[in-house]
Structures are given as C-alpha cells and as structure tokens.
Design a protein around this motif. Sequence first.
Motif, PDB file in Angstrom:
ATOM      1  N   CYS A 281     -28.264  23.718  57.854  1.00 34.76           N
ATOM      2  CA  CYS A 281     -27.181  22.680  57.795  1.00 34.76           C
ATOM      3  C   CYS A 281     -26.814  22.414  59.230  1.00 34.76           C
ATOM      4  O   CYS A 281     -26.822  21.215  59.728  1.00 34.76           O
ATOM      5  CB  CYS A 281     -25.878  23.058  56.878  1.00 34.76           C
ATOM      6  SG  CYS A 281     -25.989  23.042  55.373  1.00 34.76           S
ATOM      7  N   ARG A 282     -26.863  23.325  59.938  1.00 38.02           N
ATOM      8  CA  ARG A 282     -26.642  23.306  61.471  1.00 38.02           C
ATOM      9  C   ARG A 282     -27.507  22.490  62.227  1.00 38.02           C
ATOM     10  O   ARG A 282     -27.464  21.616  63.004  1.00 38.02           O
ATOM     11  CB  ARG A 282     -26.139  24.458  62.085  1.00 38.02           C
ATOM     12  CG  ARG A 282     -25.798  24.350  63.576  1.00 38.02           C
ATOM     13  CD  ARG A 282     -25.272  25.593  64.081  1.00 38.02           C
ATOM     14  NE  ARG A 282     -26.787  26.724  64.283  1.00 38.02           N
ATOM     15  CZ  ARG A 282     -26.532  27.820  65.044  1.00 38.02           C
ATOM     16  NH1 ARG A 282     -25.502  27.811  65.756  1.00 38.02           N
ATOM     17  NH2 ARG A 282     -27.566  28.430  65.164  1.00 38.02           N
ATOM     18  N   ALA A 283     -29.022  22.765  61.912  1.00 36.47           N
ATOM     19  CA  ALA A 283     -29.977  22.114  62.272  1.00 36.47           C
ATOM     20  C   ALA A 283     -30.032  20.681  61.846  1.00 36.47           C
ATOM     21  O   ALA A 283     -30.386  19.845  62.753  1.00 36.47           O
ATOM     22  CB  ALA A 283     -31.151  22.781  61.810  1.00 36.47           C
ATOM     23  N   ASP A 284     -29.683  20.268  60.664  1.00 30.23           N
ATOM     24  CA  ASP A 284     -29.645  19.070  60.249  1.00 30.23           C
ATOM     25  C   ASP A 284     -28.571  18.161  60.996  1.00 30.23           C
ATOM     26  O   ASP A 284     -28.588  17.129  61.439  1.00 30.23           O
ATOM     27  CB  ASP A 284     -29.488  18.940  58.510  1.00 30.23           C
ATOM     28  CG  ASP A 284     -30.761  19.056  58.009  1.00 30.23           C
ATOM     29  OD1 ASP A 284     -31.748  19.217  58.632  1.00 30.23           O
ATOM     30  OD2 ASP A 284     -30.768  18.998  56.759  1.00 30.23           O
ATOM     31  N   LEU A 285     -27.495  18.837  61.212  1.00 29.73           N
ATOM     32  CA  LEU A 285     -26.336  18.214  61.842  1.00 29.73           C
ATOM     33  C   LEU A 285     -26.414  17.917  63.232  1.00 29.73           C
ATOM     34  O   LEU A 285     -25.894  17.111  63.920  1.00 29.73           O
ATOM     35  CB  LEU A 285     -25.072  19.100  61.754  1.00 29.73           C
ATOM     36  CG  LEU A 285     -24.358  19.272  60.529  1.00 29.73           C
ATOM     37  CD1 LEU A 285     -23.322  20.413  60.424  1.00 29.73           C
ATOM     38  CD2 LEU A 285     -23.748  17.807  59.804  1.00 29.73           C
ATOM     39  N   SER A 286     -27.684  18.697  63.878  1.00 26.21           N
ATOM     40  CA  SER A 286     -27.951  18.461  65.339  1.00 26.21           C
ATOM     41  C   SER A 286     -29.013  17.512  65.519  1.00 26.21           C
ATOM     42  O   SER A 286     -29.488  17.183  66.519  1.00 26.21           O
ATOM     43  CB  SER A 286     -28.441  19.945  65.788  1.00 26.21           C
ATOM     44  OG  SER A 286     -27.571  21.070  65.817  1.00 26.21           O
ATOM     45  N   SER A 287     -29.632  17.065  64.568  1.00 28.59           N
ATOM     46  CA  SER A 287     -30.687  16.031  64.440  1.00 28.59           C
ATOM     47  C   SER A 287     -30.247  14.791  64.699  1.00 28.59           C
ATOM     48  O   SER A 287     -29.559  14.098  63.732  1.00 28.59           O
ATOM     49  CB  SER A 287     -31.519  16.280  63.025  1.00 28.59           C
ATOM     50  OG  SER A 287     -32.569  15.243  63.014  1.00 28.59           O
ATOM     51  N   PRO A 288     -30.760  14.107  65.610  1.00 27.45           N
ATOM     52  CA  PRO A 288     -30.432  12.760  65.838  1.00 27.45           C
ATOM     53  C   PRO A 288     -30.841  11.840  64.823  1.00 27.45           C
ATOM     54  O   PRO A 288     -30.163  10.779  64.299  1.00 27.45           O
ATOM     55  CB  PRO A 288     -31.156  12.034  67.086  1.00 27.45           C
ATOM     56  CG  PRO A 288     -31.144  13.503  67.902  1.00 27.45           C
ATOM     57  CD  PRO A 288     -31.362  14.383  66.905  1.00 27.45           C
ATOM     58  N   ARG A 289     -32.114  12.210  64.023  1.00 27.98           N
ATOM     59  CA  ARG A 289     -32.556  11.257  63.100  1.00 27.98           C
ATOM     60  C   ARG A 289     -31.728  11.409  62.042  1.00 27.98           C
ATOM     61  O   ARG A 289     -31.860  10.320  60.819  1.00 27.98           O
ATOM     62  CB  ARG A 289     -33.913  12.023  62.835  1.00 27.98           C
ATOM     63  CG  ARG A 289     -34.713  11.163  61.593  1.00 27.98           C
ATOM     64  CD  ARG A 289     -36.021  12.097  61.543  1.00 27.98           C
ATOM     65  NE  ARG A 289     -36.051  13.269  61.061  1.00 27.98           N
ATOM     66  CZ  ARG A 289     -35.960  13.863  59.712  1.00 27.98           C
ATOM     67  NH1 ARG A 289     -35.696  13.006  58.791  1.00 27.98           N
ATOM     68  NH2 ARG A 289     -35.870  15.167  59.501  1.00 27.98           N
ATOM     69  N   ILE A 298     -25.715  16.543  53.469  1.00 28.21           N
ATOM     70  CA  ILE A 298     -26.432  17.428  54.055  1.00 28.21           C
ATOM     71  C   ILE A 298     -26.000  18.874  53.458  1.00 28.21           C
ATOM     72  O   ILE A 298     -26.970  19.767  53.221  1.00 28.21           O
ATOM     73  CB  ILE A 298     -26.163  17.427  55.718  1.00 28.21           C
ATOM     74  CG1 ILE A 298     -26.703  16.372  56.213  1.00 28.21           C
ATOM     75  CG2 ILE A 298     -26.625  18.839  56.341  1.00 28.21           C
ATOM     76  CD1 ILE A 298     -26.503  16.134  57.682  1.00 28.21           C
ATOM     77  N   ALA A 299     -24.789  19.184  53.286  1.00 24.14           N
ATOM     78  CA  ALA A 299     -24.381  20.223  52.588  1.00 24.14           C
ATOM     79  C   ALA A 299     -25.087  20.524  51.322  1.00 24.14           C
ATOM     80  O   ALA A 299     -25.694  21.700  50.991  1.00 24.14           O
ATOM     81  CB  ALA A 299     -22.872  20.266  52.547  1.00 24.14           C
TER      82      ALA A 299
END
Length: 353
Positions: A281-289, A298-299
Amino acid sequence: MRVAEDEAPLGRCGELDAAGSMADKVGWYTEVLSRTSMPSEIHPTNSDEFHAEGTLLGLGAIRVARFTHSPLLSRRTPRLIRAGDPEQYQLVLLLKGAAWFTQNGFEASLQPRDMALWDTSRPYEYGSGLDGRDVEAVVLQIPKAVMPLPAQQVDRFLARRLTAGKGLEVVLSDFLLSLTINGPDTCPGSLDALGSMAVELVAASLAQQLGAQRETPAEVRAHVLLRRINSFIDQNLGQPDLTPRLIADRHHISLRTLYTLFEGEPEGVAESIRRRRLEQCRADLSSPRLQDEPVQAIAGRWGFANAPAFSRLFRVVYGTTPSDYRHHILGTREHASDAAADGEMPALVPGPS
C-alpha cells in the motif's frame, strides 16, 4: 551468447553478437560471464577460433544458465574474487564434451551427465574440451543465503564428481535440463517456486550422500516449505481471506506446524501478512502513476476490506494517515474520498458571507 536482463525469463532474452577479432570475442565472453555469473579469466585453447552462446533464466533469487563454448581454460583468482563475488554455490551439469574443475584441494573430471559444485568465494580453475570438442552445460546459481545445508557440509562436495546414475541425482539432472527447455513457457508467478524446487533437490541430493537422511532432509523440507509459504503469501496478498488457516490448509499442514515454521522468523505469520500488505500500500501511495486512485481502492487491492481499520493501522505503523503520507511524498492534494477513506472529515470550505 544470449543473456537475460536481471530476473528476465529465458524466453525474453536479448541477443548478443560475439563478432570481431579473436581478442574481441574472448573479451566479450569474459565480460558476459562477469555480469551473468562471476568475474573470471578466459583462455581459449584453440588460438584460431572461439565461439560461445548461451541463455539465462531467472527463478527469483535462483538462476539457471545453459551454454555452449569452444575448448578453454578458466580460473578465478583472489583478485577476481575481490573484484566481484555473487556469493553463490554453482552446480554444473555437463551435457556434452569433457571438463574438469579444481577447488579446495580437489579435482573433478566430468563426462556427460556428471555434475560438480563450486563456491564463487574461493579460487578455482576450470578446463574443457581436452578432446577438442565443444562443451555444453547447465549451471544452477544458488545464493549461499538460500542453501539449507550448513556451509561445512556443502564444502565437502566442492570440486567432487557427482554422477547422475540413479536416485535423486537423476531426478535433479533431469529437472535442471527441463528448466532450460520448458522454463520460458512457465508463467512468471511460478518461476520462484521452480527455483525453490531446484534448491530443495540439490540440498536433498547432497544430504543423502552425506548419510544424514534422518536429520538434514527434514531441515531441508522445512526450509523449502517456508520459502513456498512466503511465495504463496506474496502472490495472494490481495485476497482478504488470506489467513494462517487458509495458508495451512493450502499447504496440507496444521496451524501448529505453520506457527512452528515461523518461530525462527523475525515475525509471526499474521504479522508478516500485515507488514507485506502495508508495504505494498505504501508503495502504491508513493507512485505518481497511481496518484489519482482513491486510498480506499489501494487498500482494497492489497486485502484491506475495512478502510478505517486500514487507516488506523497505517497511522500506527508509519505515524501518519495514508492520504497525508501520499501528500507528503507526491505533493498532491488529497481527494475528499481519500480523506474519507482515512476516517477523517474533509475540511469545510466557508461559503459566501
């Protein structure tokens, strides 16, 4: 020689051309070996001609190569070890030709279907094609960190001829050959499991020859089972019903056995699932895409069905809400849906007076 990008399946290998002078070809092959295996000196025994080709298949942390080359002499010196050491055990299965290896005070002379093991952290010498023929071989690259057997036991097999005449050795040699043939058609998600199976076969074969069948194979099986379970968890993080009970049932073991397997790990099985989900989740929240994707989506993708509970857990672990974390990393303005997913009330905008 065809070589793969890091962790790329064999079927997506790129082509490399060894055209040019004799020195160019040898230099090219030396550089390819340095990148895909380990730094080594290469000295062709035929001064008039040299050729080499091969393929590389990534199996997670494990890799398997299949290559053919002209007769040559090779060695790995302390200087080359300092220049680069993948810290691996490498197991060769000879398919065609003849070869020999020396390491740790021993020498192994190999004929087709023989195998030998060496340690990339120690000097060694290798010679092939003493009969003038090309050599074809399969090499399995095993990081020392994933080898279940203790190093002192593995050391007893360095530069020793392992024959594939019967039993586990035949199964192992057939499996390695099959990997190079059928690996490119295997779905990427199964490659890690194939790598674990290869390590299990190598360790079980060596353990059997050590005469430690009553102790070591059990340790090997536990180690490989834990790797399979970890791979299963990674592949199913998005399933909300991924629980210790489900994992135990899918692997035909009891809950008690599952918990025992994780006793030597830094965290228990349930804690491991939560951590990996949070990291994804943290990786997805950090993704500009993905910056326009709601936090709740995401969760949910990573197995958190309850958005407020996810937000509370995220805050406990990382000290901030998911939407605030995204805003801090990406500098974006959170959507109201993100704030709601965090369990927060969106800020009220004053109306006209």
